[in-house]
Design an enzyme around this catalytic site. Structure first.
Site, PDB file in Angstrom:
ATOM      1  N   LYS A  98      16.743 -20.048 -20.368  1.00 36.23           N
ATOM      2  CA  LYS A  98      15.706 -19.064 -20.738  1.00 36.23           C
ATOM      3  C   LYS A  98      15.365 -19.299 -22.208  1.00 36.23           C
ATOM      4  CE  LYS A  98      15.781 -14.162 -21.982  1.00 36.23           C
ATOM      5  NZ  LYS A  98      15.074 -13.413 -20.951  1.00 36.23           N
ATOM      6  N   GLU A 178       6.740 -17.480 -15.534  1.00 38.95           N
ATOM      7  CA  GLU A 178       7.055 -16.190 -14.905  1.00 38.95           C
ATOM      8  C   GLU A 178       6.196 -15.040 -15.455  1.00 38.95           C
ATOM      9  OE1 GLU A 178      11.118 -14.779 -15.363  1.00 38.95           O
ATOM     10  OE2 GLU A 178      10.777 -13.135 -13.965  1.00 38.95           O
ATOM     11  N   LYS A 220       7.125 -18.443 -11.011  1.00 39.75           N
ATOM     12  CA  LYS A 220       8.076 -17.380 -10.635  1.00 39.75           C
ATOM     13  C   LYS A 220       7.350 -16.033 -10.679  1.00 39.75           C
ATOM     14  CE  LYS A 220      12.534 -15.331 -11.906  1.00 39.75           C
ATOM     15  NZ  LYS A 220      13.909 -15.628 -12.281  1.00 39.75           N
TER      16      LYS A 220
HETATM   17  P1  13P Z   1      15.668 -10.289 -11.035  1.00 38.75           P
HETATM   18  O1  13P Z   1      15.763 -11.070  -9.761  1.00 38.75           O
HETATM   19  O2  13P Z   1      16.854  -9.397 -11.268  1.00 38.75           O
HETATM   20  O3  13P Z   1      14.341  -9.594 -11.177  1.00 38.75           O
HETATM   21  O4  13P Z   1      15.759 -11.323 -12.216  1.00 38.75           O
HETATM   22  C1  13P Z   1      15.067 -12.507 -12.124  1.00 38.75           C
HETATM   23  C2  13P Z   1      14.671 -12.930 -13.473  1.00 38.75           C
HETATM   24  O5  13P Z   1      15.062 -13.960 -13.928  1.00 38.75           O
HETATM   25  C3  13P Z   1      13.765 -12.050 -14.228  1.00 38.75           C
HETATM   26  O6  13P Z   1      13.305 -12.711 -15.366  1.00 38.75           O
END
Ligand code: 13P
Length: 341
Positions: A98, A178, A220
């Site tokens: 991340k 995402e 995502k």
């Molecule tokens: P969740 O599946 O708990 O929503 O987390 C996924 C994620 O990486 C959010 O950034």
């Protein structure tokens, strides 16, 4: 940028029967999860917990294609001194990282956020690549309310996502893009659909403007789903059908795969929705999971910070990973949950 190699990684991240473990909770978020199981959030406890997951051979070698790490974790070693990154590689999964640095208030847009972390990102990506990361994640957050999201927030977040994605590809790292539309609130599934459509369209517009190679990225997204506090909760079939319609209308076929976030759905809902979508089939991209909570809630509870519970924690993780692995090819059914219980 070598697009052939980027595409190979992206394709491996969404290999049939596998999906991504999002274990990249920031220090603040993992503390919240540990508070719930009454475990102190120390550096060692965070390491022990994540080491337990990465050493779960059944889950990691069969159902998990990649793991998203937090900065602290990528530099940590297991108890025996092996870097945690190596444990992931040894299990046959791909380490990821991340790279956003969280959110800040967006000026002139009360209640809205913009994700930050572009400064010095190029240098950080180089270091992460050297450590073994082959993909990255950046999460934009869009909230639904009476007068939000504004187009300003959607544009600012899409712009940052595309800037991040371009920098990743230049560093030979596959970006997970995402744009998360939150499921908090009392809005219905159609409002979620409409907002998600605006967000996805703007995101792909920015990706094109900034010349991001779609073959070398993973999307995502959230699913099209009712707000948690909405009185009328859409059925599994409705979520599956509307999510597929949404994605078909917004996501180019050049994208190799889509890996959903769970976003606060229950473990079994997250699995059932993914399965129902893959049962519809005939899709231009692979559809799999990149779950945090929906993969980890069960193992966290089973483990509860006790060495004697490590095997139980690993079994709970393997079970959820297997159920979601089956859902990624449309081969799950609810009976399998009961059998395991
Ligand atoms: P969740 O599946 O708990 O929503 O987390 C996924 C994620 O990486 C959010 O950034």
């Amino acid at each position: 940028m070598n697009l052939t190699d980027l595409n190979k990684i992206a394709v491996a991240m969404v290999a049939p029967g596998r999906g991504i473990l999002a274990a990249d909770e920031s220090s603040g978020t993992i503390k919240k999860r540990f508070d719930a199981i009454k475990v102190e959030s120390t550096e060692d406890n965070r390491r022990d917990y994540r080491e337990m997951l990465f050493r779960s051979k059944e889950a990691m070698s069969q159902y998990i294609s990649g793991v998203i790490l937090y900065d602290e974790t990528i530099w940590q070693n297991a108890k025996d001194g092996t870097p945690l990154v190596r444990l992931i590689e040894q299990a046959g999964a791909i380490p990821g990282i991340k790279v956003d640095e969280g959110t800040q208030a967006l000026p002139n847009c009360p209640g809205e956020l913009v994700t930050v972390g572009l400064d010095r990102l190029a240098e950080r990506l180089t270091k992460y690549y050297e450590r073994g990361a082959r993909f990255a994640k950046w999460r934009a957050v869009i909230d639904i309310g009476a007068r939000i999201p504004t187009q300003t927030a959607i544009r600012a977040n899409a712009h940052a996502l595309a800037r991040y994605a371009g920098l990743c590809q230049a560093a030979q790292i596959v970006p997970i893009v995402e744009p998360e539309v939150l499921m908090d609130g009392d809005h219905d599934i159609d409002r979620c659909y409409e907002v998600s459509q605006r967000v996805l369209n703007r995101t792909f517009q920015e990706l094109r403007v900034q010349r991001v190679a779609l073959e070398g990225m993973i999307l995502k997204p959230n699913m099209a789903i009712s707000g948690k506090k909405c009185a009328k909760q859409a059925s599994v079939q409705e979520v599956a059908e509307k999510t597929i319609r949404l994605l078909r209308s917004c996501v180019p076929a050049a994208v190799p795969g889509i890996a959903f976030l769970s976003g606060g759905q229950s473990d079994e809902e997250a699995t059932a929705h993914l399965d129902a979508m893959n049962k519809i089939g005939g899709l231009p991209w692979k559809l799999t999971f990149s779950y945090g909570r929906a993969l980890q809630a069960a193992p966290q509870k089973a483990w509860s910070g006790k060495v004697e519970n490590v095997v139980a924690g690993q079994q709970a993780f393997a079970h959820r990973a297997k159920m979601n692995g089956l859902a990624s090819t449309g081969k799950w059914d609810a009976g399998l949950e009961k059998k395991a219980a």
